[in-house]
Design a protein around this motif. Structure first.
Motif, PDB file in Angstrom:
ATOM      1  N   GLN A  29       0.870  -1.168   0.000  1.00  0.00           N
ATOM      2  CA  GLN A  29       0.000   0.000   0.000  1.00  0.00           C
ATOM      3  C   GLN A  29       0.909   1.220   0.000  1.00  0.00           C
ATOM      4  O   GLN A  29       1.670   1.441   0.919  1.00  0.00           O
ATOM      5  CB  GLN A  29      -0.883   0.001   1.242  1.00  0.00           C
ATOM      6  N   GLN A  32      -1.475   5.433  -2.976  1.00  0.00           N
ATOM      7  CA  GLN A  32      -2.693   5.369  -3.778  1.00  0.00           C
ATOM      8  C   GLN A  32      -3.906   5.032  -2.922  1.00  0.00           C
ATOM      9  O   GLN A  32      -4.511   4.008  -3.094  1.00  0.00           O
ATOM     10  CB  GLN A  32      -2.596   4.316  -4.888  1.00  0.00           C
ATOM     11  N   TRP A  33      -4.242   5.899  -2.012  1.00  0.00           N
ATOM     12  CA  TRP A  33      -5.437   5.674  -1.220  1.00  0.00           C
ATOM     13  C   TRP A  33      -6.087   7.010  -0.927  1.00  0.00           C
ATOM     14  O   TRP A  33      -5.475   8.060  -1.013  1.00  0.00           O
ATOM     15  CB  TRP A  33      -5.121   4.918   0.072  1.00  0.00           C
ATOM     16  N   ARG A  37     -10.969   4.425  -0.624  1.00  0.00           N
ATOM     17  CA  ARG A  37     -10.389   3.439  -1.545  1.00  0.00           C
ATOM     18  C   ARG A  37      -8.930   3.175  -1.209  1.00  0.00           C
ATOM     19  O   ARG A  37      -8.225   4.062  -0.740  1.00  0.00           O
ATOM     20  CB  ARG A  37     -10.490   3.934  -2.988  1.00  0.00           C
ATOM     21  N   SER A  39      -5.379   0.607  -2.616  1.00  0.00           N
ATOM     22  CA  SER A  39      -4.827  -0.386  -3.530  1.00  0.00           C
ATOM     23  C   SER A  39      -3.468  -0.840  -3.021  1.00  0.00           C
ATOM     24  O   SER A  39      -2.744  -0.096  -2.369  1.00  0.00           O
ATOM     25  CB  SER A  39      -4.722   0.161  -4.955  1.00  0.00           C
ATOM     26  N   ASP A  41      -0.043  -2.727  -4.525  1.00  0.00           N
ATOM     27  CA  ASP A  41       0.612  -2.980  -5.803  1.00  0.00           C
ATOM     28  C   ASP A  41       1.898  -3.769  -5.647  1.00  0.00           C
ATOM     29  O   ASP A  41       2.638  -3.579  -4.683  1.00  0.00           O
ATOM     30  CB  ASP A  41       0.977  -1.661  -6.488  1.00  0.00           C
ATOM     31  N   ARG A  56      -2.271  -5.318  -9.123  1.00  0.00           N
ATOM     32  CA  ARG A  56      -2.967  -4.444  -8.174  1.00  0.00           C
ATOM     33  C   ARG A  56      -4.169  -5.158  -7.562  1.00  0.00           C
ATOM     34  O   ARG A  56      -4.994  -5.725  -8.272  1.00  0.00           O
ATOM     35  CB  ARG A  56      -3.417  -3.174  -8.879  1.00  0.00           C
ATOM     36  N   GLN A  58      -7.274  -4.056  -5.304  1.00  0.00           N
ATOM     37  CA  GLN A  58      -7.982  -2.848  -4.903  1.00  0.00           C
ATOM     38  C   GLN A  58      -9.138  -3.178  -3.972  1.00  0.00           C
ATOM     39  O   GLN A  58      -9.667  -4.291  -4.003  1.00  0.00           O
ATOM     40  CB  GLN A  58      -8.587  -2.157  -6.122  1.00  0.00           C
ATOM     41  N   TYR A  60     -12.366  -1.062  -1.215  1.00  0.00           N
ATOM     42  CA  TYR A  60     -12.942   0.168  -0.674  1.00  0.00           C
ATOM     43  C   TYR A  60     -13.496  -0.120   0.719  1.00  0.00           C
ATOM     44  O   TYR A  60     -13.863  -1.257   1.049  1.00  0.00           O
ATOM     45  CB  TYR A  60     -14.018   0.744  -1.606  1.00  0.00           C
ATOM     46  N   PRO A  78      -8.757  -8.409  -8.688  1.00  0.00           N
ATOM     47  CA  PRO A  78      -7.362  -7.989  -8.904  1.00  0.00           C
ATOM     48  C   PRO A  78      -7.122  -7.742 -10.393  1.00  0.00           C
ATOM     49  O   PRO A  78      -7.739  -8.377 -11.255  1.00  0.00           O
ATOM     50  CB  PRO A  78      -6.545  -9.185  -8.413  1.00  0.00           C
ATOM     51  N   TYR A  91      -4.715  -0.775 -17.879  1.00  0.00           N
ATOM     52  CA  TYR A  91      -5.254  -2.067 -17.460  1.00  0.00           C
ATOM     53  C   TYR A  91      -6.192  -2.664 -18.502  1.00  0.00           C
ATOM     54  O   TYR A  91      -6.884  -3.620 -18.238  1.00  0.00           O
ATOM     55  CB  TYR A  91      -6.015  -1.918 -16.140  1.00  0.00           C
TER      56      TYR A  91
END
Length: 121
Positions: A29, A32-33, A37, A39, A41, A56, A58, A60, A78, A91
């Motif tokens: 982690q 990107q939060w 939310r 994610s 990676d 990734r 992800q 929530y 994923p 993606y």
């Protein structure tokens, strides 16, 4: 590329458990939060071509905020993406991914799913 049938999608886990278990598989982690939310990676870099891919996971928050130690996170499918400099990660389903990256990603996701299931028994 979306990974189907991993056993992770729609499952709800405590954020601290996710951070611990996913971290063991180098799914980290980063920044990107937001409060809802999150994610995790894992970066794959091919030495010969310098191509970069990201696996990734992800999710929530269904309870609490992502930045709290008590948040409950519902996971999504994923995904695997390819990084394009300077635009970012794509993606899309038309992307072509190396077979070894796809197999390694699937193996990681199976191991993560198994470990999370064991931890919540």
């Amino acid at each position: 590329m979306k990974f189907e049938g991993t056993g992770l999608e729609d499952k709800v886990y405590d954020i601290t458990l996710l951070q611990k278990v996913l971290g063991e598989f180098h799914l980290l982690q980063r920044e990107q939060w937001d409060y809802e939310r999150v994610s995790f990676d894992r970066k794959f870099e091919l030495v010969d071509t310098k191509e970069v891919y990201y696996l990734r996971v992800q999710g929530y928050a269904v309870e609490g905020n992502v930045d709290s130690k008590h948040a409950k996170i519902k996971l999504l499918k994923p995904i695997l993406g390819k990084h394009y400099y300077p635009h970012g990660v794509e993606y899309g389903e038309d992307e072509v991914f190396p077979k070894n990256i796809v197999e390694k990603s699937r193996s990681i996701l199976e191991a993560v799913s198994k470990k999370l299931a064991e931890a919540t028994k």
